[in-house]
Design a protein around this motif. Structure first.
Motif, PDB file in Angstrom:
ATOM      1  N   PRO A  72     -13.483   5.380  -0.044  1.00  0.00           N
ATOM      2  CA  PRO A  72     -12.495   4.668   0.777  1.00  0.00           C
ATOM      3  C   PRO A  72     -11.175   4.485   0.025  1.00  0.00           C
ATOM      4  O   PRO A  72     -11.165   4.505  -1.208  1.00  0.00           O
ATOM      5  N   PRO A  73     -10.063   4.309   0.751  1.00  0.00           N
ATOM      6  CA  PRO A  73      -8.760   4.138   0.086  1.00  0.00           C
ATOM      7  C   PRO A  73      -8.756   2.901  -0.809  1.00  0.00           C
ATOM      8  O   PRO A  73      -9.416   1.904  -0.514  1.00  0.00           O
ATOM      9  N   LYS A  74      -8.005   2.983  -1.899  1.00  0.00           N
ATOM     10  CA  LYS A  74      -7.935   1.881  -2.851  1.00  0.00           C
ATOM     11  C   LYS A  74      -6.516   1.341  -2.945  1.00  0.00           C
ATOM     12  O   LYS A  74      -5.552   2.083  -2.803  1.00  0.00           O
ATOM     13  N   PHE A  75      -6.420   0.021  -3.192  1.00  0.00           N
ATOM     14  CA  PHE A  75      -5.124  -0.615  -3.372  1.00  0.00           C
ATOM     15  C   PHE A  75      -4.690  -0.611  -4.834  1.00  0.00           C
ATOM     16  O   PHE A  75      -3.704  -1.256  -5.182  1.00  0.00           O
ATOM     17  N   THR A  76      -5.411   0.112  -5.656  1.00  0.00           N
ATOM     18  CA  THR A  76      -5.065   0.223  -7.069  1.00  0.00           C
ATOM     19  C   THR A  76      -4.845   1.692  -7.407  1.00  0.00           C
ATOM     20  O   THR A  76      -5.296   2.594  -6.697  1.00  0.00           O
ATOM     21  N   TYR A 136       0.828  -1.209   0.000  1.00  0.00           N
ATOM     22  CA  TYR A 136       0.000   0.000   0.000  1.00  0.00           C
ATOM     23  C   TYR A 136       0.862   1.259   0.000  1.00  0.00           C
ATOM     24  O   TYR A 136       0.543   2.244  -0.679  1.00  0.00           O
ATOM     25  N   THR A 137       1.967   1.229   0.745  1.00  0.00           N
ATOM     26  CA  THR A 137       2.878   2.379   0.776  1.00  0.00           C
ATOM     27  C   THR A 137       3.477   2.634  -0.604  1.00  0.00           C
ATOM     28  O   THR A 137       3.562   3.780  -1.063  1.00  0.00           O
ATOM     29  N   PHE A 138       3.883   1.558  -1.283  1.00  0.00           N
ATOM     30  CA  PHE A 138       4.463   1.724  -2.613  1.00  0.00           C
ATOM     31  C   PHE A 138       3.420   2.229  -3.606  1.00  0.00           C
ATOM     32  O   PHE A 138       3.705   3.125  -4.427  1.00  0.00           O
ATOM     33  N   ILE A 139       2.207   1.677  -3.541  1.00  0.00           N
ATOM     34  CA  ILE A 139       1.147   2.127  -4.457  1.00  0.00           C
ATOM     35  C   ILE A 139       0.838   3.600  -4.237  1.00  0.00           C
ATOM     36  O   ILE A 139       0.643   4.368  -5.186  1.00  0.00           O
ATOM     37  N   ASN A 140       0.798   4.019  -2.979  1.00  0.00           N
ATOM     38  CA  ASN A 140       0.548   5.434  -2.681  1.00  0.00           C
ATOM     39  C   ASN A 140       1.624   6.340  -3.274  1.00  0.00           C
ATOM     40  O   ASN A 140       1.353   7.482  -3.645  1.00  0.00           O
ATOM     41  N   SER A 141       2.860   5.832  -3.327  1.00  0.00           N
ATOM     42  CA  SER A 141       3.965   6.672  -3.812  1.00  0.00           C
ATOM     43  C   SER A 141       3.868   6.947  -5.306  1.00  0.00           C
ATOM     44  O   SER A 141       4.528   7.867  -5.809  1.00  0.00           O
TER      45      SER A 141
END
Length: 290
Positions: A56-60, A40-45
């Motif tokens: 809601p937050p997404k993992f994509t 999730y941290t890497f996807i956010n970056s």
């Protein structure tokens, strides 16, 4: 060099194909669950700012971008101390503090594990008690010690506090206790002194524990940001610099750069863990960690 030969006892349990498949599926699911925060941290970056605040937050990520890393580099270029200086400080402090801690923890654990002397149990009880204290509790005594020894605003203020932490000594003592005494007695009969026994027998055979201590300590030292002990900007670590570049009081404007900074900070400890993960598992098995 005396080395202890170990053998794996017991035959492998026979399982059916479906049993193996179920076990691998369970282990894979647990591994994925453990890795979710990192993923999730890497996807956010690589998310643009508008996607960072979706609810809601997404993992994509719909529109992946490297703009967050570019923004972080541009922000780092505006500070008057080069980013390479912060990198050097972090690597120097983390490496020196980790190696010194591993060395002194091993040297102290050997007599605690294999020698008898008055007050041994009291010393070990104090070590275990030290595991209960968080850094915030010990900061004031630490500040006074650093001030009295003239180490404030020096590399020593970042390195020396990490040398005497209790966890590494505890792990080393528990692991060295498992090493058989007869091989140490044989070395003494052959004329080896305690120093030679330490460096030729204990350290080579305690390599898994040492690698584990190095992993734990490197992670702590890499993320060390004790700016109350360091006042010169040229002595601060990378994490302290990134926290200044991406302050907590400005979460929206620099959220993307903050996500990129989080990825950069977590990569070295993860890489180290991947390299020595087998040693870590072996240490936890022998040291009795549940």
């Amino acid at each position: 060099m005396w080395m202890i030969k170990t053998s794996k006892a017991g035959a492998k349990a026979r399982r059916s194909f479906s049993g193996n498949l179920a076990m691998y599926a369970l282990v894979g699911a647990l591994a994925l669950l453990s890795a979710l925060p990192l993923i999730y941290t890497f996807i956010n970056s690589i998310k643009p700012v508008d996607e960072l605040y979706q609810f809601p937050p997404k993992f994509t990520v719909a529109r992946p971008t490297l703009d967050n890393y570019s923004e972080l580099y541009q922000l780092a270029s505006t500070i008057w101390v080069p980013l390479s200086r912060y990198m050097f400080n972090t690597l120097f402090v983390a490496t020196a503090g980790t190696l010194l801690h591993a060395l002194f923890a091993t040297m102290a654990a050997y007599p605690l594990a294999k020698h008898r002397f008055p007050g041994k149990n009291v010393v070990f009880s104090a070590i275990v008690l030290g595991l209960m204290f968080v850094p915030a509790v010990t900061f004031m005594p630490l500040f006074v010690i650093m001030s009295e020894t003239k180490l404030l605003n020096t590399y020593g203020a970042l390195i020396f506090p990490g040398i005497g932490v209790s966890l590494g000594l505890f792990l080393m003592k528990q692991f060295i206790e498992q090493l058989p005494d007869p091989i140490l007695e044989a070395a003494r009969i052959d004329g080896a002194n305690e120093t030679r026994i330490l460096f030729r027998i204990i350290i080579p055979n305690a390599t898994p524990a040492i690698m584990t201590v190095i992993l734990f300590q490197f992670t702590q030292m890499w993320n060390f940001t004790q700016t109350d002990l360091i006042f010169s900007e040229s002595l601060k670590t990378l994490r302290a610099a990134l926290e200044q570049i991406v302050p907590k009081g400005d979460p929206i404007l620099r959220a993307g750069a903050g996500s990129a900074a989080s990825v950069i900070l977590m990569l070295p400890p993860i890489a180290l863990f991947i390299l020595i993960q087998r040693k870590v598992v072996e240490t936890m098995t022998f040291a009795g960690i549940k």
